[in-house]
Design a protein around this motif. Structure first.
Motif, PDB file in Angstrom:
ATOM      1  N   HIS A 174       9.872  21.403  -5.955  1.00 28.09           N
ATOM      2  CA  HIS A 174      10.417  20.649  -7.087  1.00 28.09           C
ATOM      3  C   HIS A 174      10.246  19.145  -6.877  1.00 28.09           C
ATOM      4  O   HIS A 174       9.928  18.408  -7.821  1.00 28.09           O
ATOM      5  CB  HIS A 174      11.892  20.995  -7.270  1.00 28.09           C
ATOM      6  CG  HIS A 174      12.116  22.371  -7.813  1.00 28.09           C
ATOM      7  ND1 HIS A 174      13.337  22.987  -7.837  1.00 28.09           N
ATOM      8  CD2 HIS A 174      11.252  23.272  -8.349  1.00 28.09           C
ATOM      9  CE1 HIS A 174      13.235  24.183  -8.361  1.00 28.09           C
ATOM     10  NE2 HIS A 174      11.973  24.385  -8.676  1.00 28.09           N
ATOM     11  N   SER A 175      10.484  18.708  -5.632  1.00 29.76           N
ATOM     12  CA  SER A 175      10.318  17.287  -5.346  1.00 29.76           C
ATOM     13  C   SER A 175       8.867  16.859  -5.538  1.00 29.76           C
ATOM     14  O   SER A 175       8.596  15.785  -6.093  1.00 29.76           O
ATOM     15  CB  SER A 175      10.778  16.995  -3.909  1.00 29.76           C
ATOM     16  OG  SER A 175      10.571  15.647  -3.576  1.00 29.76           O
TER      17      SER A 175
ATOM     18  N   ASP B 170       8.209  16.699  -9.249  1.00 28.72           N
ATOM     19  CA  ASP B 170       8.789  15.491  -9.838  1.00 28.72           C
ATOM     20  C   ASP B 170       7.960  14.254  -9.484  1.00 28.72           C
ATOM     21  O   ASP B 170       7.752  13.373 -10.322  1.00 28.72           O
ATOM     22  CB  ASP B 170      10.226  15.308  -9.344  1.00 28.72           C
ATOM     23  CG  ASP B 170      11.163  16.387  -9.879  1.00 28.72           C
ATOM     24  OD1 ASP B 170      10.784  17.038 -10.866  1.00 28.72           O
ATOM     25  OD2 ASP B 170      12.243  16.583  -9.292  1.00 28.72           O
TER      26      ASP B 170
END
Length: 387
Positions: A159-160, A163
């Motif tokens: 997810h990081s 993003d």
């Protein structure tokens, strides 16, 4: 700083080892055989070895599990004695082995229990099966917990990364838009500036007032181009670090003197800056809002009432900043699209900026003629100040 519960949990292994040791020693021990007087001492030593190492399980889970496994399996093999407290200690230690170490390490620790269950005598085979079940369950639970934690960490990392990739894509899109906007708008604004300068020298019979008007048009176009480049510099990521447009700060109240001087030179009228109250640094966003309101008000005055006197007043108060820009012009309605008219976006922009800052704005005819813009911007409360 240590959390309140951390100190308590740090001593849990030692407390558990003490309690289980007392329970293990309280179990009935066999009477010593006269022919083998060391049986009781050896069994007592294995009993302690199956409980005491639990105190070190947090720091050394592998060594603790190895010691507990050895004592737990030797007692029934050598002395035909089952240590039931060892079921608890080995379960805790093997759970931590599965939690903190790879799956192959957990498999290696399971091998002795499998072998014990297969080769043990009939009288301890049931005990061996119970040991194998507890060992397999503890190792499996620890490994499953470890796998879930690693999966959660990988998901968070994915997810990081997503993003970050999205943020980089947004930066690239912003840079592309900034480049296109600069190429389009800069060309036309530069053309306006060049044409205004050229018209001063090529227009036959141009009056001094007309030449001053063309000069003001050129200056305004250059100012708009400079501010546009400064704003687009915030959006562009491909500008070199040494480029002034990429590093120029947004204007604030400290730049009002230069703005008033520029307005005085371009309009030809008297423009004064009056400051009341104790001047203190404000939030940069609030200062930018105040600067833009004054700038837009001066621009409207220069456009609709050129050459008239203008007063720019700043009133610093404890809870608010008040702005008042008044001119001595003919007032609203003197010309189509004047300061009091409905066309154009100057007043609308000022109202939107003021509303975003939580303030109020009023614009209309002055009590003695002319046009007045008044804005009230609330100041944020100081830390620790009661509401």
């Amino acid at each position: 700083m240590t959390r309140p519960g951390a100190a308590a949990t740090r001593h849990l292994p030692l407390l558990g080892a003490l309690v289980l040791t007392v329970i293990a020693l309280a179990e009935p021990l066999p009477l010593p055989d006269p022919a083998r007087p060391t049986d009781l001492a050896g069994l007592l030593a294995l009993t302690l070895a199956a409980t005491v190492p639990l105190a070190f399980v947090r720091a050394q889970p592998l060594l603790t599990a190895l010691a507990l496994t050895t004592a737990t399996l030797l007692a029934p093999l050598v002395y035909h004695r089952t240590l039931y407290t060892a079921l608890v200690t080995t379960g805790i230690a093997l759970f931590l082995v599965g939690l903190r170490h790879p799956a192959r390490t957990a498999v290696l620790f399971a091998v002795p229990y499998v072998a014990f269950a297969l080769i043990s005598a009939e009288d301890v085979r049931a005990y061996g099966m119970v040991l194998l079940t507890i060992a397999a369950a503890a190792l499996g639970a620890g490994s499953a917990r470890r796998a879930n934690t690693e999966a959660a960490d990988r998901t968070a990392a994915d997810h990081s990364y997503a993003d970050t990739a999205l943020a980089h894509a947004a930066l690239g899109e912003r840079a592309r838009i900034a480049r296109e906007l600069h190429d389009i708008v800069a060309h036309h604004v530069s053309t306006i500036s060049v044409q205004a300068e050229t018209a001063r020298y090529t227009t036959p019979g141009l009056s001094p007032e007309g030449a001053a008007t063309f000069l003001a048009i050129g200056d305004t176009a250059r100012l708009a181009l400079t501010e546009m480049r400064r704003l687009l510099g915030v959006l562009r990521e491909d500008l070199p670090a040494h480029t002034p447009a990429a590093r120029a700060p947004q204007p604030g109240l400290a730049q009002l003197v230069a703005l008033v001087d520029e307005a005085r030179e371009t309009s030809g009228g008297a423009v004064r800056l009056l400051v009341r109250g104790r001047v203190t640094p404000l939030d940069p966003g609030l200062e930018l809002t105040a600067y833009r309101i004054v700038q837009e008000a001066l621009t409207n005055t220069r456009r609709h009432a050129p050459g008239v006197a203008v007063d720019v007043e700043l009133d610093y108060r404890e809870t608010e900043l008040r702005l008042r820009i008044r001119d001595c012009g003919p007032g609203p309605g003197a010309a189509t699209g004047g300061p009091g008219g409905t066309s154009g976006h100057g007043l609308l922009g000022m109202r939107e900026r003021t509303a975003m800052a939580g303030g109020t704005l009023a614009a209309g005819p002055g009590p003695a003629g002319g046009f007045v813009v008044e804005a009230t911007l609330p100041l944020p409360a100081a830390p620790g100040t009661a509401p």
